[in-house]
Enzyme design. Structure first.
Site, PDB file in Angstrom:
ATOM      1  N   LYS A 116     -10.755   1.368   4.954  1.00 31.98           N
ATOM      2  CA  LYS A 116     -11.126   0.686   3.798  1.00 31.98           C
ATOM      3  C   LYS A 116     -11.994   1.179   2.816  1.00 31.98           C
ATOM      4  CE  LYS A 116      -9.978  -3.906   4.636  1.00 31.98           C
ATOM      5  NZ  LYS A 116     -10.489  -5.336   5.181  1.00 31.98           N
ATOM      6  N   GLU A 200     -19.838  -4.775  -0.033  1.00 29.66           N
ATOM      7  CA  GLU A 200     -18.938  -5.311  -1.343  1.00 29.66           C
ATOM      8  C   GLU A 200     -19.803  -6.587  -1.941  1.00 29.66           C
ATOM      9  OE1 GLU A 200     -14.285  -4.565  -0.526  1.00 29.66           O
ATOM     10  OE2 GLU A 200     -14.949  -6.786  -1.188  1.00 29.66           O
ATOM     11  N   ARG A 292       2.408  -2.264   4.886  1.00 33.60           N
ATOM     12  CA  ARG A 292       3.524  -2.791   5.852  1.00 33.60           C
ATOM     13  C   ARG A 292       4.141  -4.052   5.028  1.00 33.60           C
ATOM     14  NH1 ARG A 292       0.718  -7.571   7.166  1.00 33.60           N
ATOM     15  NH2 ARG A 292      -1.364  -7.373   7.114  1.00 33.60           N
TER      16      ARG A 292
HETATM   17  P1  ADP Z   1      -0.460 -10.800   5.764  1.00 33.60           P
HETATM   18  O1  ADP Z   1      -1.381 -10.014   4.826  1.00 33.60           O
HETATM   19  O2  ADP Z   1       0.774 -10.227   6.036  1.00 33.60           O
HETATM   20  O3  ADP Z   1      -0.485 -12.098   5.218  1.00 33.60           O
HETATM   21  P2  ADP Z   1      -2.199 -11.296   8.032  1.00 33.60           P
HETATM   22  O4  ADP Z   1      -3.428 -10.727   7.234  1.00 33.60           O
HETATM   23  O5  ADP Z   1      -1.834 -12.800   8.021  1.00 33.60           O
HETATM   24  O6  ADP Z   1      -1.138 -10.635   7.021  1.00 33.60           O
HETATM   25  O7  ADP Z   1      -1.758 -10.457   9.130  1.00 33.60           O
HETATM   26  C1  ADP Z   1      -0.660 -10.275   9.730  1.00 33.60           C
HETATM   27  C2  ADP Z   1      -0.597 -10.484  11.348  1.00 33.60           C
HETATM   28  O8  ADP Z   1      -1.446  -8.989  11.767  1.00 33.60           O
HETATM   29  C3  ADP Z   1      -1.473 -11.455  11.409  1.00 33.60           C
HETATM   30  O9  ADP Z   1      -0.740 -11.903  12.758  1.00 33.60           O
HETATM   31  C4  ADP Z   1      -2.855 -11.004  11.798  1.00 33.60           C
HETATM   32  O10 ADP Z   1      -3.308 -11.673  13.004  1.00 33.60           O
HETATM   33  C5  ADP Z   1      -2.366  -9.613  12.407  1.00 33.60           C
HETATM   34  N1  ADP Z   1      -3.444  -8.532  11.900  1.00 33.60           N
HETATM   35  C6  ADP Z   1      -3.578  -7.903  10.844  1.00 33.60           C
HETATM   36  N2  ADP Z   1      -4.443  -6.985  10.789  1.00 33.60           N
HETATM   37  C7  ADP Z   1      -4.849  -6.912  12.113  1.00 33.60           C
HETATM   38  C8  ADP Z   1      -6.161  -6.312  12.714  1.00 33.60           C
HETATM   39  N3  ADP Z   1      -6.811  -5.184  12.201  1.00 33.60           N
HETATM   40  N4  ADP Z   1      -6.324  -6.635  14.115  1.00 33.60           N
HETATM   41  C9  ADP Z   1      -5.747  -7.536  14.630  1.00 33.60           C
HETATM   42  N5  ADP Z   1      -4.715  -8.470  14.202  1.00 33.60           N
HETATM   43  C10 ADP Z   1      -4.387  -8.047  12.614  1.00 33.60           C
HETATM   44  P1  ADP Z   2      -8.460  -8.298   5.682  1.00 34.52           P
HETATM   45  O1  ADP Z   2      -8.308  -6.875   6.165  1.00 34.52           O
HETATM   46  O2  ADP Z   2      -9.105  -8.843   6.916  1.00 34.52           O
HETATM   47  O3  ADP Z   2      -7.502  -9.113   5.135  1.00 34.52           O
HETATM   48  P2  ADP Z   2      -9.761  -8.357   3.107  1.00 34.52           P
HETATM   49  O4  ADP Z   2     -10.629  -7.155   2.594  1.00 34.52           O
HETATM   50  O5  ADP Z   2      -8.208  -8.596   2.606  1.00 34.52           O
HETATM   51  O6  ADP Z   2      -9.494  -8.161   4.801  1.00 34.52           O
HETATM   52  O7  ADP Z   2     -10.382  -9.636   3.110  1.00 34.52           O
HETATM   53  C1  ADP Z   2      -9.885 -10.885   3.636  1.00 34.52           C
HETATM   54  C2  ADP Z   2     -10.178 -12.128   2.636  1.00 34.52           C
HETATM   55  O8  ADP Z   2     -11.669 -12.092   2.723  1.00 34.52           O
HETATM   56  C3  ADP Z   2      -9.769 -12.057   1.281  1.00 34.52           C
HETATM   57  O9  ADP Z   2      -8.335 -12.445   1.156  1.00 34.52           O
HETATM   58  C4  ADP Z   2     -10.664 -12.940   0.578  1.00 34.52           C
HETATM   59  O10 ADP Z   2     -10.539 -14.239   0.591  1.00 34.52           O
HETATM   60  C5  ADP Z   2     -11.963 -12.723   1.248  1.00 34.52           C
HETATM   61  N1  ADP Z   2     -12.854 -11.478   0.726  1.00 34.52           N
HETATM   62  C6  ADP Z   2     -12.952 -10.287   0.777  1.00 34.52           C
HETATM   63  N2  ADP Z   2     -13.603  -9.546  -0.037  1.00 34.52           N
HETATM   64  C7  ADP Z   2     -14.328 -10.352  -0.650  1.00 34.52           C
HETATM   65  C8  ADP Z   2     -15.301 -10.369  -1.752  1.00 34.52           C
HETATM   66  N3  ADP Z   2     -15.750  -9.133  -2.044  1.00 34.52           N
HETATM   67  N4  ADP Z   2     -15.721 -11.558  -2.328  1.00 34.52           N
HETATM   68  C9  ADP Z   2     -15.167 -12.649  -1.852  1.00 34.52           C
HETATM   69  N5  ADP Z   2     -14.339 -12.960  -0.746  1.00 34.52           N
HETATM   70  C10 ADP Z   2     -13.904 -11.682  -0.196  1.00 34.52           C
END
Ligand code: ADP
Ligand code: ADP
Ligand code: MG
Length: 448
Positions: A116, A200, A292
């Site tokens: 990331k 961030e 994905r």
């Molecule tokens: P989406 O962005 O499709 O809504 P989610 O963030 O909910 O996806 O993740 C989809 C599925 O993949 C969930 O079951 C989440 O727990 C799993 N998942 C995604 N990234 C990871 C990770 N790095 N490690 C473990 N589980 C992950």
């Molecule tokens: P993941 O891979 O776990 O989905 P993301 O970077 O997409 O990680 O962040 C997951 C969630 O955390 C976001 O959907 C948002 O709600 C919160 N988040 C992430 N970055 C920020 C930020 N810079 N400020 C506030 N909230 C954040």
């Protein structure tokens, strides 16, 4: 098109992929762990192959067993679904080595977006706005302090290899920074096998808005508009909708353009999602790319009529996308509720057990993507998503009213679910007005 594919996943998404395959005349192979031998995705497939014990590291994440199953059954391609091996670039490469098409993006694109901290840099270079923060990873406390001072507190420490809402830590002031860096790095190392972290700026109550993209091997990139995924519990999505109540045609055009540019920068193929945060001033920032199919893809399918999984199969088979950008039209509104086996009374703790009653809603414009039935055992080994309930309406209000009706029809007994929470949400005046942000759910529900 392929004659036979293997689906390296379980639950609703495995069935979702097999449905697309069936419509295209493609035979399907399911794989299953010992805990899943009678699971719905196994029953749905044309053939099924065992890949090991319940624990996912020994089955759904165990690459040799999955490759073996594909080779043994004569499958030509593997669809990884979401979670598990879907964002594992090594897996994508190993598939290619064995002459199996990976139904997803090229391994290089997964790798570039999967780190990331590196993805942020790449996106900034491509002219996509990113959340203010460090240029790459940080290990040095002094450097982290300098960056945090310049962007302003609070800041987030994020794991470069994080996902699923994990590996994110908020830091309120300079005093907490050193400790947070060290803990975040240690946690990231144990959870993701890699301790790199980056900083961030923590945006205050932004909205989470994502753009769906499709790209093929012929240079075509098509965007399918936005979804809003602001309703989250511990940074995991709970309810999604398309379009977003915060969107204007101008903002959509600018976000879609940024998303297409991002996809082109990594020579993307297949379906992918660019996640952005939108702040109250209307500025948006790249957060990450999910390389994905996403859980909430049905919302976009509902308002565009495009079958995203079928497009993935076409792209992997070398065919061009079936639609051009000019042909993309949006119609109405769609809402998706994630029905999880969780107990809202116990801080939404997973609620494994046997489903004794399972009665799905029906009627006009109601879609249920599920992999449960009466007698189904909710396993403690895997994630707690039981079903996705998706409605469509001519406008947001109709989609929500239809969702409220469908939730009332949904009967699940034996395990605790999030149906009641969604029912409360549908009746919430602020939600109905579309006044939501990423902390909305935590403010509404204790333990959320
Ligand atoms: P989406 O962005 O499709 O809504 P989610 O963030 O909910 O996806 O993740 C989809 C599925 O993949 C969930 O079951 C989440 O727990 C799993 N998942 C995604 N990234 C990871 C990770 N790095 N490690 C473990 N589980 C992950
Ligand atoms: P993941 O891979 O776990 O989905 P993301 O970077 O997409 O990680 O962040 C997951 C969630 O955390 C976001 O959907 C948002 O709600 C919160 N988040 C992430 N970055 C920020 C930020 N810079 N400020 C506030 N909230 C954040
Ligand atoms: Mg995310």
């Amino acid at each position: 098109m392929f004659k036979k594919i293997l689906v390296a996943n379980r639950g609703e998404i495995a069935i979702r992929v097999m449905r697309a395959a069936k419509e295209l005349g493609v035979k399907t192979v399911a794989v299953y762990s010992e805990a899943d031998k009678d699971a719905p995705h196994v029953q749905y497939a044309d053939e099924a192959f065992p890949i090991g014990p319940a624990q996912s590291t020994l089955s759904y994440l165990h690459i040799p067993n999955i490759i073996n199953a594909a080779v043994h059954t004569g499958a030509e391609a593997i669809h990884p679904g979401y979670g598990f091996l879907s964002e594992n670039d090594h897996f994508a490469r190993i598939c290619e080595t064995w002459g199996l098409a990976f139904i997803g993006p090229p391994a290089t694109a997964i790798q570039q977006m999967g780190v990331k901290a590196g993805a942020r840099k790449l996106m900034a270079e491509a002219g996509v706005p990113v959340v203010p923060g460090t240029d790459g990873t940080v290990s040095d406390v002094e450097e982290a302090k300098r960056v945090a001072d310049s962007i302003g507190y609070p800041v987030l420490v994020k794991a470069s290899f994080g996902g699923g809402g994990r590996g994110i830590r908020i830091v309120q002031d300079a005093e907490g920074l050193a400790d947070a860096l060290e803990r975040a790095s240690r946690e990231a190392k144990s959870a993701f096998g890699q301790g790199d972290v980056y900083l961030e700026k923590y945006l205050i109550n932004p909205r989470h808005i994502e753009i769906q993209v499709l790209a093929d091997k012929h240079g075509n990139v098509v965007t399918l508009g936005e979804r809003e995924s602001s309703l989250q519990r511990r940074r995991q999505k709970v309810l999604e909708e398309a379009p977003s109540a915060a969107m204007t045609p101008d903002l959509r055009a600018r976000m879609s353009e940024a998303a297409a540019r991002a996809a082109k920068a990594v020579h993307y193929e297949s379906a992918g999602t660019l996640e952005f945060l939108l702040d109250s001033s209307g500025a948006f920032y790249f957060m990450e790319m999910n390389t994905r199919v996403q859980v909430e893809h049905p919302c976009t399918e509902s308002i565009t009529g495009v079958d995203i999984v079928k497009e993935q199969l076409r792209v992997a088979a070398g065919l061009p996308l079936s639609i051009t950008q000019d042909q993309v039209e949006f119609r109405g509104w769609s809402v998706e509720c994630r029905i999880n086996a969780e107990d809202p009374q116990l801080q939404f703790r997973p609620s494994p057990g046997t489903v004794t009653t399972w009665k799905e809603p029906g009627g006009p414009w109601v879609r249920v993507d599920a992999a449960a039935q009466a007698g189904y055992e909710v396993q403690p080994y895997y994630d707690s998503l039981l079903a996705k309930l998706v409605t469509w309406g001519r406008d947001r209000e109709e989609a929500i009213e239809r969702m409220a009706r469908a939730l009332d029809e949904f009967q699940v007994e034996g395990v605790k679910t999030t149906i009641g929470m969604h029912q409360q949400l549908m009746a919430d005046p602020e939600f109905r007005r579309g006044n939501i942000h990423i902390n909305f759910l935590a403010e509404r529900f204790k333990g959320a």
